[in-house]
Motif scaffolding. Structure first.
Motif, PDB file in Angstrom:
ATOM      1  N   ARG A 170       6.506  -6.900  15.365  1.00  0.00           N
ATOM      2  CA  ARG A 170       7.447  -5.927  15.922  1.00  0.00           C
ATOM      3  C   ARG A 170       7.029  -4.492  15.625  1.00  0.00           C
ATOM      4  O   ARG A 170       7.220  -3.584  16.443  1.00  0.00           O
ATOM      5  N   ARG A 171       6.432  -4.279  14.454  1.00  0.00           N
ATOM      6  CA  ARG A 171       6.093  -2.924  14.028  1.00  0.00           C
ATOM      7  C   ARG A 171       4.802  -2.407  14.678  1.00  0.00           C
ATOM      8  O   ARG A 171       4.748  -1.258  15.123  1.00  0.00           O
ATOM      9  N   TYR A 172       3.766  -3.263  14.751  1.00  0.00           N
ATOM     10  CA  TYR A 172       2.447  -2.794  15.188  1.00  0.00           C
ATOM     11  C   TYR A 172       1.986  -3.380  16.518  1.00  0.00           C
ATOM     12  O   TYR A 172       0.968  -2.939  17.062  1.00  0.00           O
ATOM     13  N   LYS A 173       2.699  -4.360  17.019  1.00  0.00           N
ATOM     14  CA  LYS A 173       2.392  -4.979  18.310  1.00  0.00           C
ATOM     15  C   LYS A 173       0.911  -5.362  18.448  1.00  0.00           C
ATOM     16  O   LYS A 173       0.229  -4.976  19.407  1.00  0.00           O
ATOM     17  N   PRO A 174       0.409  -6.130  17.516  1.00  0.00           N
ATOM     18  CA  PRO A 174      -0.991  -6.565  17.615  1.00  0.00           C
ATOM     19  C   PRO A 174      -1.181  -7.515  18.792  1.00  0.00           C
ATOM     20  O   PRO A 174      -0.266  -8.249  19.174  1.00  0.00           O
ATOM     21  N   SER A 183       0.799  -1.230   0.000  1.00  0.00           N
ATOM     22  CA  SER A 183       0.000   0.000   0.000  1.00  0.00           C
ATOM     23  C   SER A 183       0.828   1.274   0.000  1.00  0.00           C
ATOM     24  O   SER A 183       0.271   2.362  -0.204  1.00  0.00           O
ATOM     25  N   MET A 184       2.131   1.187   0.192  1.00  0.00           N
ATOM     26  CA  MET A 184       2.988   2.370   0.105  1.00  0.00           C
ATOM     27  C   MET A 184       3.558   2.538  -1.292  1.00  0.00           C
ATOM     28  O   MET A 184       3.694   3.655  -1.798  1.00  0.00           O
ATOM     29  N   ASP A 185       3.850   1.438  -1.969  1.00  0.00           N
ATOM     30  CA  ASP A 185       4.456   1.508  -3.300  1.00  0.00           C
ATOM     31  C   ASP A 185       3.425   1.745  -4.400  1.00  0.00           C
ATOM     32  O   ASP A 185       3.718   2.426  -5.387  1.00  0.00           O
ATOM     33  N   VAL A 186       2.249   1.179  -4.253  1.00  0.00           N
ATOM     34  CA  VAL A 186       1.241   1.290  -5.313  1.00  0.00           C
ATOM     35  C   VAL A 186      -0.141   1.362  -4.683  1.00  0.00           C
ATOM     36  O   VAL A 186      -0.433   0.660  -3.721  1.00  0.00           O
ATOM     37  N   GLY A 187      -0.962   2.248  -5.222  1.00  0.00           N
ATOM     38  CA  GLY A 187      -2.307   2.417  -4.682  1.00  0.00           C
ATOM     39  C   GLY A 187      -2.387   3.606  -3.749  1.00  0.00           C
ATOM     40  O   GLY A 187      -2.095   4.744  -4.155  1.00  0.00           O
ATOM     41  N   PRO A 188      -2.729   3.406  -2.469  1.00  0.00           N
ATOM     42  CA  PRO A 188      -2.941   4.535  -1.561  1.00  0.00           C
ATOM     43  C   PRO A 188      -1.689   5.353  -1.281  1.00  0.00           C
ATOM     44  O   PRO A 188      -1.787   6.522  -0.918  1.00  0.00           O
ATOM     45  N   LYS A 189      -0.504   4.722  -1.384  1.00  0.00           N
ATOM     46  CA  LYS A 189       0.772   5.337  -0.997  1.00  0.00           C
ATOM     47  C   LYS A 189       0.736   5.730   0.487  1.00  0.00           C
ATOM     48  O   LYS A 189       1.214   6.797   0.898  1.00  0.00           O
ATOM     49  N   ARG A 190       0.135   4.820   1.297  1.00  0.00           N
ATOM     50  CA  ARG A 190      -0.019   5.062   2.728  1.00  0.00           C
ATOM     51  C   ARG A 190       0.149   3.742   3.490  1.00  0.00           C
ATOM     52  O   ARG A 190      -0.049   2.667   2.935  1.00  0.00           O
ATOM     53  N   ASP A 191       0.490   3.873   4.763  1.00  0.00           N
ATOM     54  CA  ASP A 191       0.544   2.710   5.647  1.00  0.00           C
ATOM     55  C   ASP A 191      -0.840   2.547   6.262  1.00  0.00           C
ATOM     56  O   ASP A 191      -1.166   3.116   7.299  1.00  0.00           O
ATOM     57  N   LEU A 192      -1.678   1.732   5.635  1.00  0.00           N
ATOM     58  CA  LEU A 192      -3.063   1.589   6.066  1.00  0.00           C
ATOM     59  C   LEU A 192      -3.160   0.913   7.432  1.00  0.00           C
ATOM     60  O   LEU A 192      -3.998   1.289   8.256  1.00  0.00           O
ATOM     61  N   VAL A 193      -2.315  -0.074   7.664  1.00  0.00           N
ATOM     62  CA  VAL A 193      -2.307  -0.755   8.956  1.00  0.00           C
ATOM     63  C   VAL A 193      -1.867   0.193  10.062  1.00  0.00           C
ATOM     64  O   VAL A 193      -2.509   0.299  11.117  1.00  0.00           O
ATOM     65  N   GLY A 194      -0.780   0.899   9.817  1.00  0.00           N
ATOM     66  CA  GLY A 194      -0.244   1.796  10.841  1.00  0.00           C
ATOM     67  C   GLY A 194      -1.207   2.900  11.229  1.00  0.00           C
ATOM     68  O   GLY A 194      -1.296   3.281  12.410  1.00  0.00           O
ATOM     69  N   GLU A 195      -1.928   3.422  10.259  1.00  0.00           N
ATOM     70  CA  GLU A 195      -2.875   4.497  10.573  1.00  0.00           C
ATOM     71  C   GLU A 195      -3.989   4.007  11.479  1.00  0.00           C
ATOM     72  O   GLU A 195      -4.359   4.682  12.446  1.00  0.00           O
ATOM     73  N   LEU A 196      -4.540   2.827  11.171  1.00  0.00           N
ATOM     74  CA  LEU A 196      -5.633   2.321  12.010  1.00  0.00           C
ATOM     75  C   LEU A 196      -5.108   1.917  13.385  1.00  0.00           C
ATOM     76  O   LEU A 196      -5.782   2.146  14.405  1.00  0.00           O
ATOM     77  N   GLU A 197      -3.932   1.334  13.429  1.00  0.00           N
ATOM     78  CA  GLU A 197      -3.356   0.945  14.728  1.00  0.00           C
ATOM     79  C   GLU A 197      -3.235   2.153  15.653  1.00  0.00           C
ATOM     80  O   GLU A 197      -3.610   2.101  16.833  1.00  0.00           O
TER      81      GLU A 197
END
Length: 453
Positions: A210-214, A144-158
């Protein structure tokens, strides 16, 4: 004596949870106690969102399986759809730039999930198409960062979920990918090689933890190979022993074709799983608002969506039998949540505001449903003498014939209404309850029965 015993049991459970060193085998991993937050939460929101949200078309679970149906099973419906609407050389990857998410507002999503009354949320990090909703270095130009939204969709919701709500944050992740050449090579080798696991699946799983700690990993796509191929036990042992979420992480049972309904943190057994009878081990009913798809479908009609009455009945029968209820929505490609999903979530939240006492932190009672009244189901509060009766249908006089033995000080109240309804015990055990005309109960009525055994 009972209080002292309970205290010692709690201390022992905490010791085992905090200091146990789980071995990478199912015998050891299955002994880990399930973190309490999961059972107490009862309700989760599932979110299926990805490149499949662009074509957003299909029938019978085809929304998120569009690519598979189009290219592998050669479904006529998908072929006709593509021929009628896209150029002849159009490829599935060409959908990715159209996955724009321009109206995606993670704060608004988090606020809606909070309003729904849910206790946790599970977002798709990657489905079987292989596209990741976060900037995975192991999925170059297919994230989602390279193509499409160009955003971290998981990180934003987390961030939004944790900053704006008390919900627990979880992630769905597919072990396999339909068209990944490394996976196809491993499969052709009879799963004796693990190039796909080494370079794709496991690096991604470690990365999102490690990144989002779900606090929940909802694994899927396990059915073609045993858990030994997926290296599942090594990963879960790391989750339980050393990961940044080792004390709170919850896992499901989809870690290999040998694990479904047998191994893992809790059991899912199948989609829309609801056995209707008490289960000793904790389980989950993952079900969809759209009867025919997990992902959004533009060709869905109103009758394809479950009603609030059916939704609440599924919730009640699930928690009565020791399950959790995971309700799925499918956002559109632009990041909006279709209004029919929003309506169901807000209706559920409205009902829970009045009746949540009978849901959150509840335990199965010794009877799950009534002896003769098929529209009555039960939960209870642990350690107390409070039983809750959920009524799917009711009139001004309701009879419950489960062996309800009452004390001299027993009372029956309507949640959200005036206390102490008029009731009388029956000779053959049970109670007859008069429901007043002023009752404002909606969809599913809940009675609090105090002083009953």
């Amino acid at each position: 004596m009972r209080t002292k015993f309970s205290f010692l049991f709690i201390c022992l459970s905490l010791f085992l949870t905090c200091f146990a060193n789980y071995q990478p085998n199912w015998e050891s991993l299955d002994k880990r106690p399930l973190p309490e937050w999961y059972d107490d939460a009862k309700i989760g929101i599932f979110i299926h969102w990805g490149v499949f949200s662009v074509p957003s078309y299909g029938y019978r679970n085809a929304g998120e399986w569009f690519w598979y149906r189009w290219k592998i099973t050669a479904s006529p419906a998908e072929a006709i759809f593509m021929d009628a609407n896209y150029r002849p050389d159009f490829q599935y990857a060409d959908f990715a730039p159209q996955f724009t998410a321009e109206f995606y507002n993670s704060n608004a999503w988090a606020d809606l999930f909070k309003a729904s009354g849910a206790g946790y949320v599970v977002l798709t990090s990657k489905h079987h198409e292989g596209y990741t909703n976060w900037p995975s270095v192991n999925s170059w130009n297919w994230n989602s960062m390279d193509v499409g939204p160009k955003r971290d969709l998981v990180g934003e919701l987390e961030k939004s979920v944790r900053n704006r709500t008390s919900l627990h944050f979880g992630l769905y992740h597919s072990l396999y990918e339909w068209f990944n050449p490394l996976y196809q090579k491993d499969r052709a080798n009879g799963f004796t090689t693990q190039d796909f696991i080494r370079t794709k699946t496991m690096p991604e799983l470690y990365d999102i933890v490690r990144r989002y700690k779900p606090e929940l990993i909802w694994s899927d796509g396990q059915w073609e190979a045993d858990s030994s191929y997926w290296n599942s036990t090594d990963f879960i042992a790391w989750l339980y022993n050393s990961s940044p979420v080792k004390d709170t992480i919850v896992t499901n049972d989809r870690w290999g074709k040998d694990t479904l309904c047998k191994h893992g943190g809790y059991l899912t057994c199948s989609d829309h799983y609801n056995p209707g009878v008490l289960q000793e081990r904790k389980w989950e009913n993952a079900m969809t608002i759209d009867k025919d798809s997990w992902g959004y479908r533009r060709n869905a009609v109103l009758s394809d969506y479950i009603t609030i009455e059916y939704l609440l009945q599924q919730l009640v029968t699930t928690i009565s039998c020791n399950g959790n209820f995971l309700l799925n929505i499918g956002p559109a490609k632009d990041g909006t949540i279709p209004v029919v999903y929003e309506e169901r979530l807000r209706q559920m939240g409205q009902w829970l505001q009045m009746n949540g006492e009978a849901v959150y932190g509840s335990k199965p009672w010794k009877y799950q449903n009534d002896t003769t009244n098929q529209h009555a189901w039960y939960t209870a509060k642990q350690g107390g003498d409070v039983v809750y009766a959920f009524l799917f249908q009711w009139s001004q006089s309701v009879t419950l014939r489960s062996p309800l033995a009452s004390s001299s000080s027993a009372t029956v109240d309507l949640l959200g209404g005036k206390p102490s309804l008029v009731w009388m015990p029956l000779k053959e055990k049970g109670v007859k309850i008069e429901i007043p005309a002023w009752s404002n109960a909606k969809w599913v009525m809940v009675l609090r029965l105090t002083g009953f055994k």
